[in-house]
Each structure stands twice: as structure tokens, then as C-alpha cells.
Design an enzyme around this catalytic site. Structure first.
Site, mmCIF file in Angstrom:
data_model
loop_
_atom_site.group_PDB
_atom_site.id
_atom_site.type_symbol
_atom_site.label_atom_id
_atom_site.label_comp_id
_atom_site.label_asym_id
_atom_site.label_seq_id
_atom_site.Cartn_x
_atom_site.Cartn_y
_atom_site.Cartn_z
ATOM 1 N N LYS A 13 0.838 -1.205 0.000
ATOM 2 C CA LYS A 13 0.000 0.000 0.000
ATOM 3 C C LYS A 13 0.875 1.258 0.000
ATOM 4 C CE LYS A 13 -3.678 -2.448 2.530
ATOM 5 N NZ LYS A 13 -4.483 -2.471 3.784
ATOM 6 N N TYR A 53 -12.150 -3.075 -2.538
ATOM 7 C CA TYR A 53 -12.667 -3.196 -1.166
ATOM 8 C C TYR A 53 -14.197 -3.186 -1.104
ATOM 9 C CZ TYR A 53 -8.014 -2.733 0.957
ATOM 10 O OH TYR A 53 -6.715 -2.954 1.363
ATOM 11 N N ASN A 116 -1.726 -0.175 7.529
ATOM 12 C CA ASN A 116 -1.181 -1.512 7.799
ATOM 13 C C ASN A 116 -0.395 -2.101 6.623
ATOM 14 O OD1 ASN A 116 -3.298 -2.246 6.188
ATOM 15 N ND2 ASN A 116 -4.255 -3.633 7.659
ATOM 16 N N HIS A 119 -1.647 -5.523 1.511
ATOM 17 C CA HIS A 119 -2.854 -6.323 1.301
ATOM 18 C C HIS A 119 -2.455 -7.722 0.865
ATOM 19 C CE1 HIS A 119 -6.751 -7.716 -0.102
ATOM 20 N NE2 HIS A 119 -6.098 -8.208 -1.137
ATOM 21 N N GLU A 130 -9.169 -10.962 -7.296
ATOM 22 C CA GLU A 130 -8.290 -9.792 -7.167
ATOM 23 C C GLU A 130 -7.202 -9.774 -8.250
ATOM 24 O OE1 GLU A 130 -9.096 -9.478 -2.358
ATOM 25 O OE2 GLU A 130 -7.103 -10.083 -3.038
HETATM 26 P P1 DAT Z 1 -7.152 -7.477 5.696
HETATM 27 O O1 DAT Z 1 -6.449 -6.336 4.989
HETATM 28 O O2 DAT Z 1 -6.315 -8.036 6.813
HETATM 29 O O3 DAT Z 1 -7.653 -8.522 4.748
HETATM 30 P P2 DAT Z 1 -9.915 -6.589 5.907
HETATM 31 O O4 DAT Z 1 -10.121 -7.194 4.564
HETATM 32 O O5 DAT Z 1 -10.863 -6.969 6.994
HETATM 33 O O6 DAT Z 1 -8.427 -6.867 6.440
HETATM 34 O O7 DAT Z 1 -9.948 -5.006 5.790
HETATM 35 C C1 DAT Z 1 -9.309 -4.371 4.712
HETATM 36 C C2 DAT Z 1 -8.567 -3.180 5.219
HETATM 37 O O8 DAT Z 1 -9.477 -2.261 5.818
HETATM 38 C C3 DAT Z 1 -7.544 -3.454 6.311
HETATM 39 O O9 DAT Z 1 -6.319 -3.897 5.796
HETATM 40 C C4 DAT Z 1 -7.432 -2.133 6.982
HETATM 41 C C5 DAT Z 1 -8.835 -1.568 6.871
HETATM 42 N N1 DAT Z 1 -9.581 -1.829 8.109
HETATM 43 C C6 DAT Z 1 -10.080 -2.996 8.522
HETATM 44 N N2 DAT Z 1 -10.694 -2.861 9.714
HETATM 45 C C7 DAT Z 1 -10.555 -1.557 10.053
HETATM 46 C C8 DAT Z 1 -10.957 -0.777 11.158
HETATM 47 N N3 DAT Z 1 -11.631 -1.300 12.179
HETATM 48 N N4 DAT Z 1 -10.623 0.541 11.158
HETATM 49 C C9 DAT Z 1 -9.944 1.105 10.147
HETATM 50 N N5 DAT Z 1 -9.541 0.419 9.060
HETATM 51 C C10 DAT Z 1 -9.842 -0.892 9.022
HETATM 52 MG MG MG Z 2 -9.133 -8.482 3.325
#
Ligand code: DAT
Ligand code: MG
Length: 153
Positions: A13, A53, A116, A119, A130
Site C-alpha cells: 500500500k 474493497y 497496515n 494487502h 483480485e
Molecule cells: P485485511 O487487509 O487483513 O484482509 P480486511 O479485509 O478486513 O483486512 O480489511 C481491509 C482493510 O481495511 C484493512 O487492511 C485495513 C482496513 N480496516 C479494517 N478494519 C478496520 C478498522 N476497524 N478501522 C480502520 N480500518 C480498518
Molecule cells: Mg481483506
């Protein structure tokens, strides 16, 4: 053999690019033994990030997430190997870096969930989706890794 050609979509990212962590992250996938299939350094459009997303569209952080992801360069990649989806997720660590163990990418290199770094596809089905969203079929490079017989019996 089919399992060894499992593929996952990994994207560094904008924070990972800006913080100079591209090499560190690629190194981890290379050293584990995975094979790079495609890589594209790009500025993703807001539309692409929204689609990527889309499953999170009703979450309160969706708008901020799309803005963060589309706000700088991203290194989009496809990596291949046995159980690469699952192992890739383990290498990333938990979604929230607070819960990510040391030794994982998020556990070693970042602090907050909204920054974070990386991805990784969470299932073989989402990896397929994806990869198709971010890459054209002709952008996936086919070759045999010389390390193959030393990685797999
Ligand atoms: P991942 O990236 O581990 O697959 P995800 O698909 O649940 O996680 O969410 C996608 C992204 O969204 C994640 O990398 C960071 C953001 N995200 C997830 N939960 C969040 C939260 N509670 N607050 C802010 N950003 C969040
Ligand atoms: Mg995810």
C-alpha cells in the site's frame, strides 16, 4: 502440482512504498520460496480501490480506506506457490498490527490498522478475483523457477 501453482494477490500500500519498505517486503516472499508471477508499480484509481474493497462498502472506515489506498503509489503483485494464500496471510500478520505477532510484516513494520502496509488475498476465491481485477492475463509472466526442485519434493 496444481497446489504448487496456487496464486495470491499481494499489494504494498502507499505507506509501504513511501516508507521505503518495498524491498524488505519482497525479500520476505522471495526468501520463503514463493515465485513472483507479476508486479506492477502503479497509482491506482479511486474506482479500482473502491472495487477492490467493495465487500467493505458498508463499513464506517470504507471511505477513508479507499482514500488511503488511492492516495499514492502501490506495488501490485502476484505470488505463486504451495498454500501461498494461507502462508501469505500468516506472513502479513493480523489486520490490526496491534494483534500481529513479531516476525510478521505488520507485526514488525507498522502500528495502526488504517496504515497496515500491505494487502493479501484472504482465500483462493478472492485471490482469483483480485488478480483478475488488478492484472490483465498477459501481465502474468510464465517461467519455471530454477529453485523449484529445491523447494518441493
Ligand atoms: P485485511 O487487509 O487483513 O484482509 P480486511 O479485509 O478486513 O483486512 O480489511 C481491509 C482493510 O481495511 C484493512 O487492511 C485495513 C482496513 N480496516 C479494517 N478494519 C478496520 C478498522 N476497524 N478501522 C480502520 N480500518 C480498518
Ligand atoms: Mg481483506
Amino acid at each position: 502440482m496444481a497446489a504448487k501453482t496456487e496464486r495470491t494477490f499481494i499489494a504494498i500500500k502507499p505507506d509501504g512504498v513511501q516508507r521505503g519498505l518495498v524491498g524488505e517486503i519482497i525479500k520476505r516472499f522471495e526468501q520463503r520460496g514463493f515465485r513472483l508471477v507479476a508486479a506492477k508499480f502503479m497509482q491506482p484509481t479511486e474506482a479500482l480501490c473502491k472495487e477492490h474493497y467493495i465487500d467493505l462498502k458498508d463499513m464506517p472506515f470504507y471511505a477513508g480506506l479507499v482514500k488511503y489506498m488511492s492516495n499514492g503509489p502501490v506495488l501490485a503483485m502476484v505470488w505463486e506457490g504451495l498454500s501461498v494464500v494461507k502462508i501469505g496471510r500468516l506472513m502479513l500478520g493480523e489486520t490490526n498490527p496491534i494483534d500481529s505477532k513479531p516476525g510478521t510484516i505488520r507485526g514488525d513494520l507498522c502500528i495502526e490498522v488504517g496504515r497496515n502496509l500491505i494487502h493479501g488475498s484472504d482465500s483462493v476465491a478472492s485471490a482469483t478475483k483480485e488478480v483478475a481485477l488488478w492484472f490483465k492475463p498477459e501481465e502474468l509472466v510464465s517461467y519455471t523457477s530454477c529453485a523449484q526442485p529445491w523447494l518441493y519434493e
